[in-house]
Design a protein around this motif. Structure first.
Motif: not given
Ligand code: GDP
Length: 297
Positions: A100-105, A187-191, A212-216
């Motif tokens: 955490x916090x795991x980014x989801x794009x 988790x944070x989600x980027x829409x 910048x987010x380097x999403x998981x």
């Protein structure tokens, strides 16, 4: 009208068996039916061709011609092959979101159901996995889209990043990342923003956010009713952004699931979830068996 594939196949084989012995040529003829049915289910031609070839090899190997119920046997081979192609590796519905916090794009074209899916997925992560989720809209071109996510957030009890007028996508992504760390989110989600069609500006913007987010996880949301277009969209996004999975929406519609088969075969990316309606609970884990059944009819 469209006769379903299992009936059609059984029919063809039953007719043939009544005539006496069945030979390889008969099997070939019947497999043409499979190809036509796949094309009608909106599977692309090369994928349908490869698929029929695989079924033919298996049918020959399992000596369908000697079977007393060749029709049923071929239907089973077709079914198993559909499941095999659709399933791929990895567990459907599972996301890599530890640390955490795991980014989801979340990426996709406008109107594909991206914002709705973002909220549906956030709700699922919260309820089923007990995750603390933060959602952020990066669609700076459409203030209505940002508000839509905020409204959905309130509805499902998931936090959204406060909207700051005039802020650009990369800056929003950075703020979401910081807020997620400070606020103890899992988790944070980027829409991300969508467009009606793929364009260079969209891709550059999404790529900059990705950097910048380097999403998981980078999940592509596509409209399952758009068939071949959905597959092209996936190829494009994967080439430019690199996706880790696909969410097929509108699978509650009357599409026959052919897009799912082409999607898997062409992109090699797993279909993780399917959208089955507009409601916040209408998101399910992708089940190859169910889609195979739908294509078979
Ligand atoms: P976006 O532009 O990609 O963010 O698309 P939206 O999330 O705003 O969705 C566009 C429309 O499609 C909305 O009316 C959604 O309710 C609807 N929608 C999204 N997913 C599904 C689905 O799985 N099934 C159905 N029937 N409608 C959906």
């Amino acid at each position: 009208m469209f006769e379903n594939l299992s009936e059609r196949l059984s029919g063809v084989f039953d007719r043939l068996t009544k005539q006496g012995a069945l030979n390889d040529e008969d099997v070939k003829t019947a497999l043409r039916e499979v190809r036509v049915a796949l094309l009608e289910a909106d599977v692309s031609l090369p994928v349908a061709r490869d698929f029929v070839k695989a079924v033919q090899d298996k049918a020959t190997g399992q000596s369908v011609t000697k079977s007393v119920t060749p029709g049923q046997q071929v239907v089973k081979i077709v079914h198993d092959e559909l499941v095999h192609v659709l399933a791929g590796e990895g567990e459907p519905g599972k996301l890599k979101i530890d640390n955490a916090p795991a980014p989801i794009l979340m990426v996709g074209l406008q109107g594909s159901g991206k914002t709705t899916t973002t909220a549906k997925l956030a709700k699922r992560l919260k309820e089923r996995e007990g995750k603390k989720v933060l959602m952020a809209s990066l669609d700076v071109n459409r203030p209505a889209a940002m508000e839509q996510l905020q409204i959905l957030g309130v509805q499902i009890g998931v936090d959204t990043l406060p909207i700051v007028k005039g802020e650009q996508p990369v800056a929003i992504a950075k703020r979401a990342k910081m807020q997620a760390a400070l606020g103890g989110y899992d988790v944070y989600m980027l829409d991300t923003a969508g467009r009606l069609s793929i364009d260079e500006e969209l891709m550059q913007q999404v790529a900059a956010v990705r950097d910048v987010a380097n999403p998981r996880e980078t999940l592509l949301v596509v409209d399952g009713l758009t068939g071949q277009d959905a597959v092209h969209t996936a190829e494009n996004f994967d080439a430019r952004i690199g996706i880790t999975g696909v969410v097929l929406t509108r699978m509650d519609g009357d599409g026959r699931g052919g897009a799912a088969l082409s999607m898997r075969a062409v992109t090699g990316k797993p279909i993780k979830f399917v959208g089955l309606g507009e409601k916040m609970d209408a998101l399910e884990t992708f089940e190859p068996e169910r889609v195979a059944g739908r294509i078979l009819g």
